[in-house]
Design a protein around this motif. Structure first.
Motif, PDB file in Angstrom:
ATOM      1  N   GLN A   1       0.708  -1.274  -0.058  1.00 29.56           N
ATOM      2  CA  GLN A   1       0.213  -0.100  -0.004  1.00 29.56           C
ATOM      3  C   GLN A   1       0.906   1.184   0.076  1.00 29.56           C
ATOM      4  O   GLN A   1       2.255   1.358   0.376  1.00 29.56           O
ATOM      5  CB  GLN A   1      -0.885  -0.009   1.329  1.00 29.56           C
ATOM      6  CG  GLN A   1      -0.263   0.166   2.723  1.00 29.56           C
ATOM      7  CD  GLN A   1       0.616  -0.959   3.326  1.00 29.56           C
ATOM      8  OE1 GLN A   1       0.286  -2.102   2.697  1.00 29.56           O
ATOM      9  NE2 GLN A   1       1.670  -0.862   3.877  1.00 29.56           N
ATOM     10  N   ASP A   2       0.247   2.454  -0.432  1.00 25.72           N
ATOM     11  CA  ASP A   2       0.945   3.552  -0.248  1.00 25.72           C
ATOM     12  C   ASP A   2       1.365   3.700   1.372  1.00 25.72           C
ATOM     13  O   ASP A   2       0.735   3.814   2.172  1.00 25.72           O
ATOM     14  CB  ASP A   2       0.083   4.677  -0.822  1.00 25.72           C
ATOM     15  CG  ASP A   2      -0.076   4.788  -2.323  1.00 25.72           C
ATOM     16  OD1 ASP A   2       0.589   3.901  -3.007  1.00 25.72           O
ATOM     17  OD2 ASP A   2      -1.059   5.619  -3.012  1.00 25.72           O
TER      18      ASP A   2
ATOM     19  N   ARG B   1       6.731   0.452  -4.745  1.00 27.53           N
ATOM     20  CA  ARG B   1       7.858   1.074  -4.820  1.00 27.53           C
ATOM     21  C   ARG B   1       8.764   1.193  -3.457  1.00 27.53           C
ATOM     22  O   ARG B   1       8.207   1.127  -2.414  1.00 27.53           O
ATOM     23  CB  ARG B   1       7.790   2.695  -5.337  1.00 27.53           C
ATOM     24  CG  ARG B   1       7.163   2.739  -6.903  1.00 27.53           C
ATOM     25  CD  ARG B   1       7.063   3.976  -7.474  1.00 27.53           C
ATOM     26  NE  ARG B   1       8.626   4.489  -7.312  1.00 27.53           N
ATOM     27  CZ  ARG B   1       8.940   5.677  -7.653  1.00 27.53           C
ATOM     28  NH1 ARG B   1       7.680   6.825  -7.698  1.00 27.53           N
ATOM     29  NH2 ARG B   1      10.187   6.207  -7.907  1.00 27.53           N
TER      30      ARG B   1
ATOM     31  N   ALA C   1       4.783   5.344  -3.236  1.00 31.45           N
ATOM     32  CA  ALA C   1       3.862   4.606  -3.957  1.00 31.45           C
ATOM     33  C   ALA C   1       3.805   3.071  -3.725  1.00 31.45           C
ATOM     34  O   ALA C   1       4.993   2.576  -3.377  1.00 31.45           O
ATOM     35  CB  ALA C   1       3.655   4.754  -5.134  1.00 31.45           C
TER      36      ALA C   1
ATOM     37  N   THR D   1       5.046  10.645  -0.550  1.00 35.91           N
ATOM     38  CA  THR D   1       4.406   9.463  -0.549  1.00 35.91           C
ATOM     39  C   THR D   1       5.292   8.282  -1.553  1.00 35.91           C
ATOM     40  O   THR D   1       5.711   8.570  -2.614  1.00 35.91           O
ATOM     41  CB  THR D   1       2.999   9.482  -1.302  1.00 35.91           C
ATOM     42  OG1 THR D   1       2.186  10.189  -0.656  1.00 35.91           O
ATOM     43  CG2 THR D   1       2.436   8.184  -1.195  1.00 35.91           C
TER      44      THR D   1
ATOM     45  N   SER E   1      10.326   7.571  -2.525  1.00 41.64           N
ATOM     46  CA  SER E   1       9.432   8.594  -2.704  1.00 41.64           C
ATOM     47  C   SER E   1       9.727   9.439  -4.126  1.00 41.64           C
ATOM     48  O   SER E   1      10.787   9.460  -4.322  1.00 41.64           O
ATOM     49  CB  SER E   1       8.878   9.340  -1.530  1.00 41.64           C
ATOM     50  OG  SER E   1      10.063  10.002  -1.304  1.00 41.64           O
TER      51      SER E   1
ATOM     52  N   ARG F   1       2.398   7.150   3.404  1.00 39.45           N
ATOM     53  CA  ARG F   1       2.663   8.633   3.294  1.00 39.45           C
ATOM     54  C   ARG F   1       3.947   9.060   4.649  1.00 39.45           C
ATOM     55  O   ARG F   1       3.648   8.408   5.602  1.00 39.45           O
ATOM     56  CB  ARG F   1       1.311   9.270   3.877  1.00 39.45           C
ATOM     57  CG  ARG F   1       0.206   9.052   2.734  1.00 39.45           C
ATOM     58  CD  ARG F   1      -0.915   9.794   3.069  1.00 39.45           C
ATOM     59  NE  ARG F   1      -1.514   9.541   4.406  1.00 39.45           N
ATOM     60  CZ  ARG F   1      -2.335   8.440   4.601  1.00 39.45           C
ATOM     61  NH1 ARG F   1      -2.709   7.650   3.698  1.00 39.45           N
ATOM     62  NH2 ARG F   1      -2.870   8.465   5.972  1.00 39.45           N
TER      63      ARG F   1
END
Length: 446
Positions: free
Chosen positions: A68-69, A113, A110, A108, A116, A71
């Motif tokens: 998941q992303d 990945r 992603a 963020t 950021s 933050r």
């Protein structure tokens, strides 16, 4: 059939190995950190006094991709200055907030990945306003800007969540190129006859200069073969400034004047007391004057070695110094007379002028370089000392044949600041190290 069974086992083994790798890679919990702090939390931001802005880039990073992303919040945190000073024994103040801005307070990573987008800490307003530079960041003072991960939707790796930017607007040279194995500086225009190269030939005197920093005096190459030489600049087997030689001190400067325009041989003799050290900046220079029959080597603006009564005994048109010999062959190709063939036809295989290379690729500089110069005169001791770190109005002096400041900070082309415009081109990508600061030892603090 047997072949297919073997192939199946190989594929199953490869898949199993991948599963094991993934499992092993993930046996520790995933964490977020600052990529610039992975090896050290201290980031040097030293820049020249003519920079209005200076960008420091960073990214949030993960140990391995997440599903998941993620933050990540970022912040400049002045409260960390005291902790830094206590840890490192310094007393540096926090940089005034008018001199910096963080491009984004949040970024963020992603899903899938590990890094950021780039976030920039921009140092700004460094030169102040107007000709008086009102409000400029003071010269040669050191400040701190701590940037930390202030929050994240994943666990944070403590110790790598802060980057301490050590900020200094320096009066010293702050940009240099990193050369080494497989990389040196070529000069294509010196191999062609024209205004760029003509002034390099027919000389009766010369000077080489450079600021150098040797990372390591390598004694063997990647294949384990002996390495005896670090090439600084010049023309192999003609007029070359280098460090080391066969049966010579590996760390001693040597000026090889074996060419037809010099004939003083290898200078000076072996002397361990003249050895250079790795890990520090030196200004090195050498001069030769046909008429005076004198050769000299300077280190940090001081005469290190000198010998008179050497070199050619009688000056003539036939024994002038030619540092761009291939340009003379190019002249012959475009003017193929019998006389020109006699004069210049033999230069087809002439060695070239390089920075950081001489005979072959196994004699690299293996270090950093700045302020490299070639002159058509033998500079005086006073001139060497007074101009080690800069040459004023270089394009106005016809005796300055080449002047490469190495102040680009990016790219693979090195500008020639002399009037002749022989820009250098790197053999491979140049590394431009951060945190360079070359103190000016010829200036005294009042």
């Amino acid at each position: 059939m047997k072949r297919y069974i073997i192939t199946l086992f190989v594929l199953l083994g490869a898949l199993t190995a991948c599963e094991r790798y993934d499992a092993d890679d993930h046996k520790f919990g995933n964490v977020v950190y600052l990529n610039v702090s992975q090896t050290s939390p201290v980031q040097l931001a030293t820049f020249s006094n003519n920079r209005e802005t200076y960008d420091c880039t960073l990214q949030a990073a993960l140990t391995y991709p997440a599903a998941q992303d993620v933050r990540v919040s970022l912040a400049v945190d002045p409260s960390l200055v005291a902790a830094y000073n206590a840890r490192y024994g310094t007393a540096w103040p926090m940089l005034d907030e008018k001199y910096y801005t963080l491009s984004a307070p949040e970024t963020t990573i992603a899903a899938g990945r590990t890094v950021s987008d780039v976030v920039t800490l921009q140092l700004r307003g460094l030169m102040g306003e107007g000709e008086e530079q009102t409000g400029a960041l003071p010269l040669d003072e050191t400040y701190l800007v701590p940037v930390r991960i202030s929050g994240a939707t994943m666990d944070v790796l403590r110790g790598s969540d802060v980057a301490y930017y050590v900020v200094k607007r320096s009066s010293a040279i702050t940009v240099a190129a990193q050369l080494g194995a497989g990389n040196w500086i070529n000069f294509p225009t010196l191999d062609k006859y024209g205004t760029n190269s003509s002034a390099w030939n027919g000389l009766t005197a010369m000077t080489y200069e450079a600021l150098i920093y040797i990372d390591q005096f390598a004694t063997t190459d990647a294949e384990g073969l002996p390495v005896n030489i670090s090439s600084v600049l010049g023309v192999e087997q003609y007029l070359l400034l280098r460090i080391g030689d066969t049966n010579f001190e590996r760390q001693q400067l040597q000026f090889d004047g074996s060419g037809s325009g010099s004939q003083f041989g290898k200078f000076p003799g072996k002397d361990a007391t003249k050895n250079l050290e790795a890990g520090r900046w030196y200004h090195v220079a050498c001069t030769y004057d046909q008429a005076a029959r004198t050769v000299r080597i300077y280190v940090d603006g001081q005469l290190q070695s000198e010998e008179s009564g050497v070199g050619i005994a009688t000056q003539s048109e036939d024994n002038r110094i030619n540092l761009a010999m291939r340009a003379l062959y190019d002249y012959y190709l475009n003017n193929p007379t019998e006389d020109n063939e006699k004069k210049y036809g033999g230069f087809v295989d002439a060695y070239q002028f390089f920075i950081g290379k001489s005979y072959d690729e196994k004699r690299p500089l293996n270090g950093k370089i700045a302020e490299a110069r070639v002159w058509s005169v033998a500079r005086t001791p006073e001139q060497i000392w007074e101009n080690m770190y800069n040459v004023e109005n270089p394009a106005d002096d016809p005796t300055l044949l080449g002047y490469w400041k190495f102040n680009e900070g990016a790219g693979n082309t090195v500008r020639d600041y002399s009037m002749y415009g022989n820009d250098g081109v790197a053999e491979s990508d140049i590394t431009w190290p951060a945190g360079i600061e070359i103190p000016k030892i010829n200036e005294t603090n009042e």
